[in-house]
Design a protein around this motif. Structure first.
Motif, PDB file in Angstrom:
ATOM      1  N   TYR A 162       3.707   2.927  -0.235  1.00  0.00           N
ATOM      2  CA  TYR A 162       4.551   2.156  -1.153  1.00  0.00           C
ATOM      3  C   TYR A 162       3.986   0.748  -1.342  1.00  0.00           C
ATOM      4  N   LEU A 163       3.601   0.107  -0.259  1.00  0.00           N
ATOM      5  CA  LEU A 163       3.062  -1.248  -0.346  1.00  0.00           C
ATOM      6  C   LEU A 163       1.769  -1.275  -1.154  1.00  0.00           C
ATOM      7  N   ASP A 164       0.918  -0.263  -0.954  1.00  0.00           N
ATOM      8  CA  ASP A 164      -0.348  -0.229  -1.687  1.00  0.00           C
ATOM      9  C   ASP A 164      -0.145  -0.069  -3.190  1.00  0.00           C
ATOM     10  N   HIS A 165       0.965   0.547  -3.582  1.00  0.00           N
ATOM     11  CA  HIS A 165       1.249   0.760  -5.001  1.00  0.00           C
ATOM     12  C   HIS A 165       2.112  -0.350  -5.598  1.00  0.00           C
ATOM     13  N   HIS A 166       2.464  -1.354  -4.810  1.00  0.00           N
ATOM     14  CA  HIS A 166       3.329  -2.433  -5.293  1.00  0.00           C
ATOM     15  C   HIS A 166       2.773  -3.796  -4.879  1.00  0.00           C
ATOM     16  N   LEU A 167       1.449  -3.932  -4.986  1.00  0.00           N
ATOM     17  CA  LEU A 167       0.811  -5.186  -4.578  1.00  0.00           C
ATOM     18  C   LEU A 167       1.267  -6.364  -5.424  1.00  0.00           C
ATOM     19  N   SER A 168       1.637  -6.115  -6.669  1.00  0.00           N
ATOM     20  CA  SER A 168       2.015  -7.216  -7.562  1.00  0.00           C
ATOM     21  C   SER A 168       3.517  -7.459  -7.595  1.00  0.00           C
ATOM     22  N   ASP A 169       4.280  -6.669  -6.833  1.00  0.00           N
ATOM     23  CA  ASP A 169       5.736  -6.760  -6.893  1.00  0.00           C
ATOM     24  C   ASP A 169       6.291  -7.661  -5.791  1.00  0.00           C
ATOM     25  N   ASP A 170       7.504  -8.120  -6.011  1.00  0.00           N
ATOM     26  CA  ASP A 170       8.232  -8.884  -5.000  1.00  0.00           C
ATOM     27  C   ASP A 170       8.971  -7.887  -4.098  1.00  0.00           C
ATOM     28  N   ASN A 208       0.512  -8.864   2.392  1.00  0.00           N
ATOM     29  CA  ASN A 208      -0.352  -9.993   2.036  1.00  0.00           C
ATOM     30  C   ASN A 208      -1.800  -9.749   2.447  1.00  0.00           C
ATOM     31  N   GLN A 209      -2.002  -9.082   3.589  1.00  0.00           N
ATOM     32  CA  GLN A 209      -3.364  -8.737   4.003  1.00  0.00           C
ATOM     33  C   GLN A 209      -4.011  -7.797   2.998  1.00  0.00           C
ATOM     34  N   GLU A 215      -6.709 -14.142 -13.172  1.00  0.00           N
ATOM     35  CA  GLU A 215      -6.315 -12.742 -13.375  1.00  0.00           C
ATOM     36  C   GLU A 215      -6.107 -12.046 -12.035  1.00  0.00           C
ATOM     37  N   ALA A 216      -6.935 -12.362 -11.050  1.00  0.00           N
ATOM     38  CA  ALA A 216      -6.744 -11.781  -9.716  1.00  0.00           C
ATOM     39  C   ALA A 216      -5.399 -12.193  -9.149  1.00  0.00           C
ATOM     40  N   ALA A 217      -5.041 -13.466  -9.340  1.00  0.00           N
ATOM     41  CA  ALA A 217      -3.743 -13.942  -8.870  1.00  0.00           C
ATOM     42  C   ALA A 217      -2.609 -13.196  -9.562  1.00  0.00           C
ATOM     43  N   GLU A 218      -2.769 -12.975 -10.870  1.00  0.00           N
ATOM     44  CA  GLU A 218      -1.735 -12.264 -11.627  1.00  0.00           C
ATOM     45  C   GLU A 218      -1.586 -10.826 -11.146  1.00  0.00           C
ATOM     46  N   ARG A 219      -2.692 -10.196 -10.795  1.00  0.00           N
ATOM     47  CA  ARG A 219      -2.652  -8.799 -10.353  1.00  0.00           C
ATOM     48  C   ARG A 219      -1.864  -8.607  -9.066  1.00  0.00           C
ATOM     49  N   ILE A 220      -1.758  -9.648  -8.266  1.00  0.00           N
ATOM     50  CA  ILE A 220      -0.969  -9.529  -7.036  1.00  0.00           C
ATOM     51  C   ILE A 220       0.359 -10.278  -7.147  1.00  0.00           C
TER      52      ILE A 220
END
Length: 279
Positions: free
Chosen positions: A179-187, A221-222, A241-246
């Motif tokens: 789940y975490l790997d698929h939601h890297l950009s989510d809160d 975060n890691q 863009e990298a910042a936006e992706r996460i």
């Protein structure tokens, strides 16, 4: 993700050695119906022993390593009229409450590749264990035990999860990792993760830490930073863009990246690309 969860478990594995020695087993040596809270590692230097692990019967031969897992009913004895020698170790190998050999599906007995080398390694291990008053002796003993366990696992065909472990706590952690790997950009919130696996949030944190060595949010975060490092190295996307992706601001992303790597994203990209060999 189960393999990733297992990898995190292994990386946080804690070894505790309670005994290690060389022993000659005479015809009077036996332990019947023993249930121990520690694992046993035996290295047989001769034939003539009989081992029962649960319902499994073994007659180990010279040059074989045998693991007897904690929490299993054991019986051990010397066959009539026989005498043989062995090295042995009593130890616990766990992250949190999970014992290593209660999670892994391995054979109980394996042949070593080089009998002389394993004999020397086990002998050095026993020596350093009993020199525990020296500053580095216990560190060396644990290192040598890790090498012996690696040999056992490698000769046993690698590492796989027991079916009971795959459907137990480690499987729950695998679901959270996926789940975490698929939601890297989510809160991502802790209560969301707890609801996903039907755990109380406090229990999830304890279990997650016992396997990965960190909290779910620290792990998230890691993973974000690991992905960002890959993007900086393998793509030409901008730092923004990298910042936006996460799901992060440019300032926060740059700050986290520098805490993780010691350099800024742009400097990391330049440093890593400068190290590439010429084509």
């Amino acid at each position: 993700m189960q393999r990733e969860a297992l990898g995190s478990y292994i990386s946080n594995l804690q070894l505790h050695i309670s005994e290690a020695a060389f022993f000659t087993c005479t015809s009077s040596w036996y332990h019947m119906d023993v249930l121990s809270d520690f694992n046993r590692l035996y290295y047989f230097l001769g034939d003539g022993g009989h081992v029962r692990i649960g319902d499994e019967e073994l007659y180990p031969k010279r040059g074989q390593l045998v693991v007897l897992p904690a929490g299993t009913m054991l019986s051990l004895r010397t066959l009539e009229g026989r005498v043989f020698s062995k090295f042995f170790c009593h130890f616990n190998a766990r992250a949190g409450e999970q014992e290593l050999f209660q999670l892994l599906d391995t054979p109980s007995c394996v042949d070593v590749l080089d009998e002389d080398a394993t004999t020397r390694r086990f002998g050095e291990f026993v020596h350093h264990y009993h020199q525990g008053t020296r500053l580095t002796s216990m560190l060396r003993a644990k290192l040598l035990l890790q090498e012996l366990l690696c040999e056992f696992l490698e000769q046993g065909g690698g590492v796989s999860l027991r079916q009971t472990a795959a459907s137990g706590p480690l499987d729950k952690i695998s679901q959270v990792l996926a789940y975490l790997d698929h939601h890297l950009s989510d809160d991502v919130r802790l209560d969301q993760l707890a609801e996903l696996v039907h755990f109380h949030p406090n229990y999830l944190i304890r279990l997650f830490k016992s396997v990965t060595g960190c909290s779910p949010i620290q792990y998230l975060n890691q993973r974000r930073m690991e992905k960002a490092k890959q993007w900086m190295l393998a793509t030409d996307i901008s730092v923004s863009e990298a910042a936006e992706r996460i799901g992060s601001s440019l300032y926060q992303f740059s700050k986290m990246f520098k805490q993780h790597t010691g350099v800024s994203p742009s400097d990391y990209r330049k440093m890593m690309r400068d190290q590439r060999p010429p084509q």
